[in-house]
Design an enzyme around this catalytic site. Structure first.
Site, short mmCIF file in Angstrom:
data_model
loop_
_atom_site.label_atom_id
_atom_site.label_comp_id
_atom_site.label_asym_id
_atom_site.label_seq_id
_atom_site.Cartn_x
_atom_site.Cartn_y
_atom_site.Cartn_z
N ARG A 156 0.79 -1.11 -0.09
CA ARG A 156 0.00 0.14 -0.03
C ARG A 156 1.03 1.41 -0.06
NH1 ARG A 156 -2.05 -3.33 4.20
NH2 ARG A 156 -3.93 -4.21 3.63
N LYS A 178 -2.13 -2.19 7.88
CA LYS A 178 -3.27 -1.72 8.70
C LYS A 178 -3.21 -2.28 10.06
CE LYS A 178 -6.08 -0.95 4.67
NZ LYS A 178 -7.65 -1.27 4.08
N HIS A 196 -1.90 2.41 -5.91
CA HIS A 196 -2.80 1.13 -5.50
C HIS A 196 -2.75 0.07 -6.74
CE1 HIS A 196 -4.45 -0.55 -1.85
NE2 HIS A 196 -5.61 -0.98 -2.70
N ARG A 231 -0.38 -2.34 -6.64
CA ARG A 231 -0.62 -3.56 -5.74
C ARG A 231 -1.44 -4.24 -6.39
NH1 ARG A 231 -1.09 -4.73 0.08
NH2 ARG A 231 -3.07 -4.97 0.46
N HIS A 265 -4.01 -9.24 3.68
CA HIS A 265 -5.11 -8.87 3.88
C HIS A 265 -5.80 -10.07 5.08
CE1 HIS A 265 -6.24 -8.24 -0.66
NE2 HIS A 265 -5.89 -7.18 0.00
N TYR A 277 -9.08 -11.40 -6.91
CA TYR A 277 -8.15 -11.79 -7.72
C TYR A 277 -8.42 -13.14 -8.67
CZ TYR A 277 -6.03 -7.65 -5.71
OH TYR A 277 -5.64 -6.48 -5.33
#
Length: 299
Positions: free
Chosen positions: A149, A173, A245, A248, A271, A280
């Site tokens: 990110r 995150k 992004h 990514r 994730h 994906y």
């Protein structure tokens, strides 16, 4: 209990108990401010503990009338649920009114991606005669090579680079750390930047461990990275609307297209849920479909 004290306590809970990053805490706070605004517009000026499930549904209907898209509504509901879970834990309320609050169905939009050729063109367009060119190349190599990110890129630390074992440590995150493999091209670009250019920059106090700095020795903003990529796209005549992004997404897409295990991709992207990574697999199906349409003799 008024709204100001409740929101203040919730922010402290997110920081101390949930260990969320500052950006996430502010996002939750902004969404709760909307609920506060709605409560203040009511005739009876409801406090947080006075809200029922019906009231919360009315609030979501109000948000919908403001034109907010389903993904925004879903994020707001997530914040409300976390808020009332906090109030329940602290015994401010005896029952959670948000427990049965439904989240709107979101049509998952496939993200834009770049081809390997397009990525090579963008990197090749960087002016390496300028010191910042060396830095910019290293940033794009790391963005695409590690699937970071943009905030993870700008916060990347020298002490978290392990080129000898081809890994970097990334803080994602919620301040969660993960190890991500880094390839040869990205390692070489980083080494040129750190060993031959960055060493000549007078570094601002407190920024000594950051990998990427501006010419004044301060950290780079996420906006700068976005604008740099936008300028490169204009230079090569790329018509796609891209951002940091996009690199990514391209990283993940190219891995899945190449046959990478989805769990491994999930780990590298950081994730929390495999369902986030599963988008994906849809991209992979689209790739297979376009390949069949383009090359099968009966098409």
């Amino acid at each position: 209990m008024n709204w100001a004290s409740a929101i203040k306590g919730f922010k402290a809970y997110l920081k101390l108990e949930r260990s969320l990053a500052g950006n996430s805490i502010e996002a939750y706070s902004r969404d709760l401010e909307k609920l506060y605004q709605y409560a203040d517009s009511l005739l009876d000026k409801k406090s947080p503990k006075d809200f029922s499930l019906h009231d919360l549904r009315q609030f979501i209907a109000w948000v919908n009338e403001l034109g907010m898209i389903p993904s925004t509504q879903s994020r707001i509901i997530s914040g409300i649920k976390a808020f009332y879970k906090f109030l329940l834990m602290e015994d401010y309320i005896s029952a959670d009114p948000s427990e049965l609050l439904e989240t709107p169905k979101i049509q998952r939009k496939l993200p834009d991606t770049l081809s390997v050729v397009e990525i090579n063109e963008l990197i090749a367009a960087i002016d390496l005669s300028k010191p910042e060119g060396t830095r910019n190349k290293a940033m794009l190599e790391v963005l695409y090579g590690c699937g970071l990110r943009v905030s993870e890129l700008t916060e990347l630390k020298l002490s978290n680079l392990y080129p000898e074992i081809e890994f970097i440590k990334v803080t994602g995150k919620g301040s969660k750390e993960r190890l991500v493999p880094i390839g040869g091209e990205a390692i070489r670009a980083l080494k040129i930047w750190t060993d031959f250019v960055r060493v000549h920059i007078p570094i601002k106090k407190g920024e000594e461990d950051l990998v990427f700095l501006n010419r004044r020795g301060s950290r780079l903003s996420r906006v700068y990275v976005f604008l740099m990529i936008k300028d490169l796209a204009a230079t090569v005549g790329l018509k796609k609307k891209i951002s940091p992004h996009t690199f990514r997404h391209s990283f993940a897409t190219h891995l899945v297209e190449g046959g990478a295990d989805l769990r491994a991709v999930q780990e590298m992207l950081g994730h929390e849920s495999i369902t986030t990574t599963e988008i994906y697999t849809h991209l992979d199906r689209e790739y297979l479909k376009s390949t069949i349409i383009g090359f099968h003799p009966r098409n």
